[in-house]
Write a protein that holds these residues in place. Structure first.
Motif, PDB file in Angstrom:
ATOM      1  N   TRP A 104      -3.708   3.003   7.778  1.00 11.45           N
ATOM      2  CA  TRP A 104      -4.700   2.118   7.166  1.00 11.45           C
ATOM      3  C   TRP A 104      -4.511   0.681   7.660  1.00 11.45           C
ATOM      4  N   TYR A 107      -6.327   0.155  10.797  1.00 14.17           N
ATOM      5  CA  TYR A 107      -7.759  -0.054  10.529  1.00 14.17           C
ATOM      6  C   TYR A 107      -8.016  -1.469  10.017  1.00 14.17           C
ATOM      7  N   ASN A 111      -9.859  -3.380  12.755  1.00 11.66           N
ATOM      8  CA  ASN A 111     -11.300  -3.268  12.512  1.00 11.66           C
ATOM      9  C   ASN A 111     -11.828  -4.288  11.509  1.00 11.66           C
ATOM     10  N   GLU A 112     -11.041  -4.580  10.482  1.00 14.81           N
ATOM     11  CA  GLU A 112     -11.494  -5.544   9.473  1.00 14.81           C
ATOM     12  C   GLU A 112     -11.245  -6.983   9.924  1.00 14.81           C
ATOM     13  N   GLN A 164      -7.632   2.292  -1.105  1.00 15.11           N
ATOM     14  CA  GLN A 164      -8.207   1.625   0.057  1.00 15.11           C
ATOM     15  C   GLN A 164      -9.147   2.528   0.847  1.00 15.11           C
ATOM     16  N   THR A 165      -8.888   3.828   0.832  1.00 16.77           N
ATOM     17  CA  THR A 165      -9.737   4.765   1.573  1.00 16.77           C
ATOM     18  C   THR A 165     -10.789   5.431   0.697  1.00 16.77           C
ATOM     19  N   SER A 166     -10.684   5.206  -0.631  1.00 21.07           N
ATOM     20  CA  SER A 166     -11.586   5.848  -1.600  1.00 21.07           C
ATOM     21  C   SER A 166     -11.491   7.370  -1.534  1.00 21.07           C
ATOM     22  N   VAL A 170     -11.408   7.615   7.052  1.00 16.65           N
ATOM     23  CA  VAL A 170     -11.895   6.331   7.555  1.00 16.65           C
ATOM     24  C   VAL A 170     -11.695   6.302   9.068  1.00 16.65           C
ATOM     25  N   VAL A 172     -10.955   4.874  12.618  1.00 20.36           N
ATOM     26  CA  VAL A 172     -10.202   3.762  13.200  1.00 20.36           C
ATOM     27  C   VAL A 172     -10.697   3.562  14.630  1.00 20.36           C
ATOM     28  N   SER A 262      -8.593   8.131  13.154  1.00 17.22           N
ATOM     29  CA  SER A 262      -8.996   8.162  11.746  1.00 17.22           C
ATOM     30  C   SER A 262      -7.759   8.157  10.857  1.00 17.22           C
ATOM     31  N   ASP A 264      -6.745   9.074   6.445  1.00 20.00           N
ATOM     32  CA  ASP A 264      -7.233   9.607   5.176  1.00 20.00           C
ATOM     33  C   ASP A 264      -6.125   9.490   4.147  1.00 20.00           C
TER      34      ASP A 264
END
Length: 361
Positions: A104, A107, A111-112, A164-166, A170, A172, A262, A264
């Protein structure tokens, strides 16, 4: 000053010695039997021969080799840090969650925040190492067993990852060039993760056998109070060992994130038990103070070989867990027998104490 033997099988604190008066061949045999890698090496050879006989075409195929080495690298990278920590007398049940959280972090930073690829990797690795340091600080500060501390933090870290991933995968996004360097099939068709696994194993071996902190690690694992009395900075070293465990978990997390592009919420679930099993198969004692990174490497390949081989012969996946459970039990019993039969009671511990500052009393 402790003599740093090549294998470090006789530990740095309370170095076991072969019974005096034994003939040279007997001493040589005892030295071989004292090596923590012995059981894992024997098991690896037996496993290889069995599956080679049962399914030679499938088991010896290149595709199966890629699959086995990739699996061994993933678990083995994490198991290296777990092994070092176990030699120091502690456990880390949060490594699987750190693998997921580091993914995460890749990501988030890449990405953010839009950081460059190299900086993204560095930040993710630092993030995983920081999580390991948090475990160490809590353990040293509270004095609670590391099993309890890391069990609690594993639950917290997993909750944060799920939040964070709900609970959903997600994507990447990461440059393919960098991804191939980290985990691509660029090593004669094998994944680059195998190379990083072996590099980490070499560095970890040098750390344990050729550095003062490695010497302290064995000392703390054998008897933390004695090590402290002899001048070893137990608290600082323990935090460092937890940090190493978090870092190796972060390396695996980064590699998996760019390999699958990705993350998860279930990434790394169950890895803490698998990596402990790999370390135990490799000869590391659950009680601390005894172990080998080389044994862990062999244990990782043995686990991957069993996982792939049982599926190739047509057995269900749950047979892997059954087989590994039996092997772990056998490895523990074997190592205990070897220690009692061929290793004498340790003498008075001698370690390299932390050098005092000039002028200090």
């Amino acid at each position: 000053m402790v003599t740093k033997s090549e294998s470090r099988t006789p530990l740095t604190v309370g170095t076991p010695t072969v019974k005096r008066g034994a003939h040279q061949p007997v001493r040589l045999l005892n030295r071989i039997l004292q090596r923590p890698e012995l059981a894992s090496l024997g098991g690896l050879l037996v496993t290889f021969v069995c599956f080679t006989v049962l399914v030679p075409d499938l088991f010896l195929s290149h595709a199966n080799g890629v699959n086995m080495t990739g699996l061994a690298a993933q678990y083995g990278i994490v198991a290296i840090g777990v092994t070092i920590l176990m030699i120091g007398g502690h456990f880390d049940l949060s490594v699987g969650t750190i693998v997921g959280l580091t993914g995460w972090a890749m990501y988030f930073f890449g990405n953010e925040l839009g950081l460059p690829p190299i900086l993204t990797i560095v930040c993710a690795l630092a993030f995983g190492a920081a999580l390991g340091a948090v475990n160490g600080i809590i353990q040293v500060t509270t004095g609670l067993p590391s099993f309890i501390v890391t069990l609690a933090t594993a639950l917290v870290f997993r909750g944060v990852l799920t939040m964070q991933t709900s609970g959903f995968p997600v994507v990447v996004r990461f440059p393919e060039t960098y991804a191939n360097v980290l985990a691509g099939p660029k090593l004669f068709g094998y994944r680059m993760s195998l190379l990083w696994f072996l590099v980490l194993a070499v560095l970890a071996t040098v750390f344990l056998l050729r550095t003062k902190v490695g010497n302290w690690t064995f000392a703390i694992g054998q008897n933390g109070n004695s090590a402290r009395n002899l001048g070893v900075p137990v608290a600082r070293t323990t935090i460092g060992l937890f940090t190493i465990s978090g870092f190796t978990a972060a390396v695996a997390g980064v590699i998996m994130a760019v390999q699958y592009f990705s993350i998860d919420a279930n990434r790394g679930v169950g890895w803490e038990l698998i990596t402990i099993a790999v370390a135990v198969i490799g000869g590391t004692l659950l009680t601390g103070g005894y172990g080998s990174v080389l044994g862990t490497v062999l244990g990782a390949f043995m686990y991957a070989m069993v996982s792939a081989g049982l599926l190739l012969v047509g057995l269900q996946g749950y047979w892997v867990n059954i087989f590994v459970g039996v092997v772990v039990l056998a490895a523990v019993l074997f190592n205990r027998f070897i220690l009692k039969r061929f290793v004498m009671t340790p003498e008075r511990p001698t370690v390299d104490p932390e050098p005092k500052e000039e002028g200090a009393r």
